[in-house]
Scaffold this active site. Sequence first.
Site, PDB file in Angstrom:
ATOM      1  N   GLU A  67       8.086  68.135-103.159  1.00 30.16           N
ATOM      2  CA  GLU A  67       6.983  68.990-102.696  1.00 30.16           C
ATOM      3  C   GLU A  67       7.340  70.465-102.887  1.00 30.16           C
ATOM      4  OE1 GLU A  67       4.118  69.623-101.719  1.00 30.16           O
ATOM      5  OE2 GLU A  67       3.139  67.890-100.827  1.00 30.16           O
ATOM      6  N   ASN A 125      -1.887  69.908 -95.691  1.00 27.52           N
ATOM      7  CA  ASN A 125      -1.338  70.020 -97.031  1.00 27.52           C
ATOM      8  C   ASN A 125      -1.914  71.213 -97.792  1.00 27.52           C
ATOM      9  OD1 ASN A 125       0.556  68.718 -98.716  1.00 27.52           O
ATOM     10  ND2 ASN A 125      -0.415  66.739 -98.323  1.00 27.52           N
ATOM     11  N   ASP A 127      -3.547  67.303-102.659  1.00 28.09           N
ATOM     12  CA  ASP A 127      -2.236  67.597-102.079  1.00 28.09           C
ATOM     13  C   ASP A 127      -1.954  69.082-102.289  1.00 28.09           C
ATOM     14  OD1 ASP A 127       0.562  67.466-101.285  1.00 28.09           O
ATOM     15  OD2 ASP A 127       0.469  65.325-101.658  1.00 28.09           O
TER      16      ASP A 127
END
Length: 284
Positions: A17, A148, A197
Site C-alpha cells: 500500500e 482508503n 482503493d
Amino acid sequence: MRGVRVITRDSRDLLGEGPLWSMRENAVFWVDILGRRINRLSLADDNVTSFEQPDHAAWIIERTAGGFVAGIGLDMVRLDLPANRRKIIGQVDRGIQGNRLNDAKADAAGRIWAGTMPITCDRPTGAFHRLDPDGGITRVDGPYTIANGPAIDPDGRFLLHTDTALATIFRFDIREDGSLGARQPYIRFEPAWGNPDGMTFDAEGGLWVACWGAGCVTRFTPDGRRDRSIDLPASQITSCTFAGPDLDRMFVTSAAVDVDEPAGGALFEVDPGCRGRPTLMYRG
C-alpha cells in the site's frame, strides 16, 4: 502483460500500500501493512531494502524538515530512515479495540489526512483524521469500514476519500480552517470495476484509482467519467503513484493475502501516458 514491469525482489507483500515518490532520495517508498514493514526502491539501481516495524505499517509521508512521518498501528510517528528510529506524535482511535491506521496523504498546507479501520475489515469502527503541522490530531469524519485512498487537490480546495466497503469515492470541500464540508458521493463503482482503493491525481486533473478485485488501475476525468484502464497481472491492486524526475513513471502496489497468484503482492511499474504532480509533504 505488455508494458508492465514487475519489480524484482526476494519477497511479495501481504498487503502492499501507500506508494510514495521521494525526489530527494530518488526512490519509491511503500508499505506492507500486514507484513509490518516499509520498503524502499532505489530508482538509481532498482535495489529494494526493507525496514521492519513493530505494528501494522499503514503509510509513510515525507517531512519538509527531513525524514518521514508514518502511521504504525494507531500511532502517528516521526520516522528516521535508514536508522529506523520512531518518535510518537500522537495516537488516533483511542480505546477502540482492533482498529489500525490505513492510507494517508499530505495536502498543500502541510497537513496529513489519514483513515482508520478495523483489522477485520468487517464493521464501521474506522474514522478519518487530520494531523496538523503543530501535531494536533482531529477526527473529521466517520464511521468507515475500510477507509482508503485519500487524494488531495494540490490547491487545497477539496479531497477525495473512499470507504472501499461501499464501493464509493466521496468528495469533501476543505474549508480555510481545515474542517471539511459535507460528504458528497463523487464516483460510485460498478461491480465490474472492482472496489476503489488508493488514488492519485495526474497533472491534467485526472484521477487514477487502484481497483481492488479488478486487476487494474483506472483513470477518471475531472468530471468523474471513466476514461481508461491499465490491466495488471494481479487481482488485488491497492494504490499507485507517479515517480521519476519527470513524474512520468507510475508504480503500483498489490496484495497477496487470500489469493494464490504468481504476481500477487508485487510492485509494478507501468507507463501511464501522462505526468503526475509533485509529492506533497508534512510540515510538522
